[in-house]
Design a protein around this motif. Structure first.
Motif, PDB file in Angstrom:
ATOM      1  N   GLU A 208       0.829  -1.201   0.000  1.00  0.00           N
ATOM      2  CA  GLU A 208       0.000   0.000   0.000  1.00  0.00           C
ATOM      3  C   GLU A 208       0.868   1.257   0.000  1.00  0.00           C
ATOM      4  O   GLU A 208       0.549   2.247  -0.663  1.00  0.00           O
ATOM      5  CB  GLU A 208      -0.922  -0.004   1.215  1.00  0.00           C
ATOM      6  CG  GLU A 208      -1.979  -1.099   1.174  1.00  0.00           C
ATOM      7  CD  GLU A 208      -2.831  -1.100   2.438  1.00  0.00           C
ATOM      8  OE1 GLU A 208      -2.542  -0.261   3.332  1.00  0.00           O
ATOM      9  OE2 GLU A 208      -3.751  -1.927   2.527  1.00  0.00           O
ATOM     10  N   ALA A 209       1.960   1.212   0.769  1.00  0.00           N
ATOM     11  CA  ALA A 209       2.854   2.367   0.833  1.00  0.00           C
ATOM     12  C   ALA A 209       3.477   2.643  -0.535  1.00  0.00           C
ATOM     13  O   ALA A 209       3.590   3.807  -0.959  1.00  0.00           O
ATOM     14  CB  ALA A 209       3.940   2.136   1.880  1.00  0.00           C
ATOM     15  N   GLU A 210       3.899   1.589  -1.242  1.00  0.00           N
ATOM     16  CA  GLU A 210       4.511   1.783  -2.552  1.00  0.00           C
ATOM     17  C   GLU A 210       3.521   2.360  -3.551  1.00  0.00           C
ATOM     18  O   GLU A 210       3.855   3.237  -4.354  1.00  0.00           O
ATOM     19  CB  GLU A 210       5.078   0.450  -3.062  1.00  0.00           C
ATOM     20  CG  GLU A 210       6.262  -0.067  -2.269  1.00  0.00           C
ATOM     21  CD  GLU A 210       7.415   0.923  -2.234  1.00  0.00           C
ATOM     22  OE1 GLU A 210       7.617   1.648  -3.239  1.00  0.00           O
ATOM     23  OE2 GLU A 210       8.108   0.980  -1.212  1.00  0.00           O
ATOM     24  N   GLU A 211       2.279   1.867  -3.515  1.00  0.00           N
ATOM     25  CA  GLU A 211       1.262   2.402  -4.426  1.00  0.00           C
ATOM     26  C   GLU A 211       0.993   3.876  -4.137  1.00  0.00           C
ATOM     27  O   GLU A 211       0.895   4.706  -5.058  1.00  0.00           O
ATOM     28  CB  GLU A 211      -0.022   1.584  -4.299  1.00  0.00           C
ATOM     29  CG  GLU A 211       0.101   0.154  -4.800  1.00  0.00           C
ATOM     30  CD  GLU A 211      -1.180  -0.620  -4.595  1.00  0.00           C
ATOM     31  OE1 GLU A 211      -2.166  -0.025  -4.091  1.00  0.00           O
ATOM     32  OE2 GLU A 211      -1.206  -1.826  -4.919  1.00  0.00           O
TER      33      GLU A 211
ATOM     34  N   ARG B   7       1.703   7.345  -6.478  1.00  0.00           N
ATOM     35  CA  ARG B   7       0.718   8.398  -6.746  1.00  0.00           C
ATOM     36  C   ARG B   7       1.278   9.762  -6.345  1.00  0.00           C
ATOM     37  O   ARG B   7       1.090  10.764  -7.039  1.00  0.00           O
ATOM     38  CB  ARG B   7      -0.580   8.128  -5.972  1.00  0.00           C
ATOM     39  CG  ARG B   7      -1.339   6.901  -6.451  1.00  0.00           C
ATOM     40  CD  ARG B   7      -2.789   6.948  -5.939  1.00  0.00           C
ATOM     41  NE  ARG B   7      -2.871   7.131  -4.495  1.00  0.00           N
ATOM     42  CZ  ARG B   7      -2.883   6.144  -3.610  1.00  0.00           C
ATOM     43  NH1 ARG B   7      -2.785   4.875  -4.032  1.00  0.00           N
ATOM     44  NH2 ARG B   7      -2.973   6.389  -2.319  1.00  0.00           N
ATOM     45  N   GLY B   8       1.949   9.798  -5.213  1.00  0.00           N
ATOM     46  CA  GLY B   8       2.535  11.054  -4.762  1.00  0.00           C
ATOM     47  C   GLY B   8       3.593  11.572  -5.718  1.00  0.00           C
ATOM     48  O   GLY B   8       3.674  12.782  -5.984  1.00  0.00           O
ATOM     49  N   GLU B   9       4.420  10.679  -6.260  1.00  0.00           N
ATOM     50  CA  GLU B   9       5.451  11.092  -7.204  1.00  0.00           C
ATOM     51  C   GLU B   9       4.833  11.674  -8.475  1.00  0.00           C
ATOM     52  O   GLU B   9       5.301  12.697  -8.993  1.00  0.00           O
ATOM     53  CB  GLU B   9       6.343   9.893  -7.553  1.00  0.00           C
ATOM     54  CG  GLU B   9       7.250   9.445  -6.427  1.00  0.00           C
ATOM     55  CD  GLU B   9       8.352  10.445  -6.165  1.00  0.00           C
ATOM     56  OE1 GLU B   9       9.383  10.401  -6.845  1.00  0.00           O
ATOM     57  OE2 GLU B   9       8.164  11.309  -5.275  1.00  0.00           O
TER      58      GLU B   9
ATOM     59  N   ALA C 141       1.159   6.988   2.319  1.00  0.00           N
ATOM     60  CA  ALA C 141       2.319   6.096   2.234  1.00  0.00           C
ATOM     61  C   ALA C 141       3.082   6.060   3.545  1.00  0.00           C
ATOM     62  O   ALA C 141       3.500   4.991   4.016  1.00  0.00           O
ATOM     63  CB  ALA C 141       3.232   6.542   1.094  1.00  0.00           C
ATOM     64  N   TRP C 142       3.243   7.227   4.178  1.00  0.00           N
ATOM     65  CA  TRP C 142       4.003   7.307   5.434  1.00  0.00           C
ATOM     66  C   TRP C 142       3.270   6.602   6.571  1.00  0.00           C
ATOM     67  O   TRP C 142       3.887   5.945   7.414  1.00  0.00           O
ATOM     68  CB  TRP C 142       4.230   8.786   5.765  1.00  0.00           C
ATOM     69  CG  TRP C 142       4.930   9.009   7.063  1.00  0.00           C
ATOM     70  CD1 TRP C 142       6.213   8.673   7.379  1.00  0.00           C
ATOM     71  CD2 TRP C 142       4.373   9.615   8.225  1.00  0.00           C
ATOM     72  NE1 TRP C 142       6.501   9.048   8.670  1.00  0.00           N
ATOM     73  CE2 TRP C 142       5.391   9.628   9.212  1.00  0.00           C
ATOM     74  CE3 TRP C 142       3.134  10.161   8.522  1.00  0.00           C
ATOM     75  CZ2 TRP C 142       5.176  10.154  10.475  1.00  0.00           C
ATOM     76  CZ3 TRP C 142       2.923  10.695   9.778  1.00  0.00           C
ATOM     77  CH2 TRP C 142       3.941  10.681  10.740  1.00  0.00           C
ATOM     78  N   LYS C 143       1.933   6.702   6.601  1.00  0.00           N
ATOM     79  CA  LYS C 143       1.180   5.995   7.638  1.00  0.00           C
ATOM     80  C   LYS C 143       1.252   4.487   7.451  1.00  0.00           C
ATOM     81  O   LYS C 143       1.280   3.731   8.422  1.00  0.00           O
ATOM     82  CB  LYS C 143      -0.277   6.461   7.617  1.00  0.00           C
ATOM     83  CG  LYS C 143      -0.489   7.851   8.197  1.00  0.00           C
ATOM     84  CD  LYS C 143      -1.965   8.200   8.272  1.00  0.00           C
ATOM     85  CE  LYS C 143      -2.162   9.554   8.940  1.00  0.00           C
ATOM     86  NZ  LYS C 143      -3.605   9.919   9.040  1.00  0.00           N
ATOM     87  N   ALA C 144       1.290   4.041   6.203  1.00  0.00           N
ATOM     88  CA  ALA C 144       1.385   2.611   5.951  1.00  0.00           C
ATOM     89  C   ALA C 144       2.786   2.071   6.229  1.00  0.00           C
ATOM     90  O   ALA C 144       2.947   0.935   6.691  1.00  0.00           O
ATOM     91  CB  ALA C 144       0.994   2.301   4.501  1.00  0.00           C
ATOM     92  N   ASP C 145       3.811   2.886   6.001  1.00  0.00           N
ATOM     93  CA  ASP C 145       5.205   2.453   6.190  1.00  0.00           C
ATOM     94  C   ASP C 145       6.030   3.673   6.596  1.00  0.00           C
ATOM     95  O   ASP C 145       6.605   4.350   5.745  1.00  0.00           O
ATOM     96  CB  ASP C 145       5.737   1.843   4.888  1.00  0.00           C
ATOM     97  CG  ASP C 145       7.128   1.259   5.064  1.00  0.00           C
ATOM     98  OD1 ASP C 145       7.592   1.146   6.216  1.00  0.00           O
ATOM     99  OD2 ASP C 145       7.765   0.897   4.042  1.00  0.00           O
TER     100      ASP C 145
ATOM    101  N   GLU D 261      12.349   8.113   4.229  1.00  0.00           N
ATOM    102  CA  GLU D 261      12.168   8.671   2.884  1.00  0.00           C
ATOM    103  C   GLU D 261      10.763   9.233   2.703  1.00  0.00           C
ATOM    104  O   GLU D 261      10.573  10.327   2.147  1.00  0.00           O
ATOM    105  CB  GLU D 261      12.436   7.590   1.836  1.00  0.00           C
ATOM    106  CG  GLU D 261      12.239   8.075   0.402  1.00  0.00           C
ATOM    107  CD  GLU D 261      12.364   6.948  -0.600  1.00  0.00           C
ATOM    108  OE1 GLU D 261      12.322   7.237  -1.807  1.00  0.00           O
ATOM    109  OE2 GLU D 261      12.512   5.780  -0.169  1.00  0.00           O
ATOM    110  N   LEU D 262       9.749   8.508   3.184  1.00  0.00           N
ATOM    111  CA  LEU D 262       8.371   8.953   3.025  1.00  0.00           C
ATOM    112  C   LEU D 262       8.076  10.155   3.913  1.00  0.00           C
ATOM    113  O   LEU D 262       7.327  11.054   3.523  1.00  0.00           O
ATOM    114  CB  LEU D 262       7.417   7.803   3.341  1.00  0.00           C
ATOM    115  CG  LEU D 262       7.586   6.564   2.449  1.00  0.00           C
ATOM    116  CD1 LEU D 262       6.600   5.481   2.849  1.00  0.00           C
ATOM    117  CD2 LEU D 262       7.410   6.931   0.986  1.00  0.00           C
ATOM    118  N   ALA D 263       8.666  10.185   5.114  1.00  0.00           N
ATOM    119  CA  ALA D 263       8.491  11.355   5.973  1.00  0.00           C
ATOM    120  C   ALA D 263       9.068  12.601   5.318  1.00  0.00           C
ATOM    121  O   ALA D 263       8.491  13.694   5.387  1.00  0.00           O
ATOM    122  CB  ALA D 263       9.149  11.110   7.330  1.00  0.00           C
TER     123      ALA D 263
END
Length: 368
Positions: A42-45, A49-51, A69-73, A77-79
């Motif tokens: 889910e985080a990768e998906e 989308r964010g990119e 993405a950050w909440k899922a993982d 990097e996501l933060a």
């Protein structure tokens, strides 16, 4: 404004603060390997989308996708990407919190992402304020403007919007300490909270029995009469109104000295940890590139990280020595007051520690 090296000094405090914030937001760990794999997918998906939204300049959509993405993982990097999106949307305080969290573990980031996140944090810090809050009782709960920022630590590091704020420390059995302060744009505030034990409830004085008045018969006489009057009972001596300022000063000084020793010990442990990391980094550079690797621009990145570690270690050592010296001075002054004990006063003496990654101090207020 504060450098990235200074920010890394608060790793321990930040880990607790951010973990508490995550729990408060309702985030729960995944249950088992299959759950973890699902969360990563889910985080990768969401990251993809964010990119796409970021490249198209749709920052609102990018922020929502990066947050999912950050909440899922919740990896660094996501933060960092979430923080840059918040910065683009004009929310520098939120951006600084997430960018700072992403830089807690720089070794997990790609060099390009590391540079972007550092630049974003420096930009955010220029328009917001930083507060370092030290509390004399680590078990106390600390609030900023009524919002809890943690419990169980001696020091906290928070980002604030410029303006008027209020820090408060609370602990059962102790008097709350409140410290109002003005957070200025692009500058750091150092706040000290010193909690004192609540005074015991006043003891009601025992009732004083009145002496009976002796009566005597009146002697009859043809011309005059006489009577005997019992002597007046003297009033009890007034009890003192309370401890003198000297007593309060001594108690506060001993408590402050204890707090200084505790803070100094924490700084010393953190300095030892940071020194070990610096030695490991230096050994890795020498083993891979030789002793003179840092003289070449090709190794600017690993050598820059090494310099930051060394600066952090030296700063923590200085803070530890400052805390120990301050504790000794406070204890010596408190003991010396036995020789010059002041007269009782109407105002209590207040002593509050000020401690931060770059040093510390003490505030005394009152009259003596």
């Amino acid at each position: 404004m504060a450098s990235t090296g200074r920010l890394l000094l608060a790793v321990v405090a930040a880990a607790v603060v951010w973990s508490r914030a995550a729990v408060a937001a309702g985030e729960e760990p995944s249950a088992g390997p299959s759950g973890a794999a699902t969360m990563r997918s889910e985080a990768e998906e969401a990251f993809a989308r964010g990119e796409r939204a970021r490249r198209a300049g749709r920052w609102q959509d990018a922020e929502a996708a990066y947050r999912a993405a950050w909440k899922a993982d919740p990896r660094p990097e996501l933060a960092g990407e979430l923080g840059l999106s918040e910065l683009a949307l004009g929310r520098p305080r939120d951006a600084a919190e997430h960018l700072w969290e992403s830089l807690l573990y720089p070794e997990t980031l790609q060099p390009a992402a590391l540079r972007r996140f550092r630049a974003g944090l420096e930009k955010a810090e220029r328009v917001i304020s930083v507060a370092t809050v030290a509390v004399s009782r680590p078990e106390a709960e600390v609030f900023i403007d009524g919002r809890s920022i943690g419990r169980g630590q001696g020091m906290y590091f928070v980002y604030l919007d410029p303006g008027r704020h209020e820090a408060r420390g609370t602990l059962e059995g102790y008097v709350d300490d409140v410290y109002p302060f003005e957070a200025q744009r692009g500058r750091e505030s150092m706040v000290g909270l010193h909690l004192e034990l609540k005074p015991p409830p006043p003891v009601a004085p025992a009732p004083v029995a009145s002496a009976p008045v002796a009566s005597a018969p009146v002697a009859s006489a043809p011309v005059a009469s006489a009577s005997i009057v019992a002597p007046a009972v003297p009033a009890p001596a007034a009890t003192p109104g309370g401890p003198s300022a000297g007593t309060v000063f001594r108690v506060g000084g001993v408590a402050l000295a204890s707090a200084g020793v505790a803070l100094g010990t924490g700084f010393a442990v953190a300095a030892a940890v940071r020194g070990g990391e610096a030695e490991a980094q230096a050994a890795q550079i020498r083993e891979r590139d030789g002793a003179a690797a840092c003289l070449s621009k090709a190794y600017a990145e690993p050598c820059g990280v090494l310099r930051e570690m060394i600066d952090a270690r030296d700063t923590l050592k200085a803070a530890a020595w400052g805390s120990f010296i301050g504790a000794g001075v406070a204890g010596a002054v408190a003991l010396s007051s036995l020789l010059w004990a002041p007269e009782p006063g109407k105002r209590a003496v207040r002593a509050a520690p000020l401690a931060a990654a770059h040093g510390g101090g003490v505030i005394f207020s009152g009259s003596w």
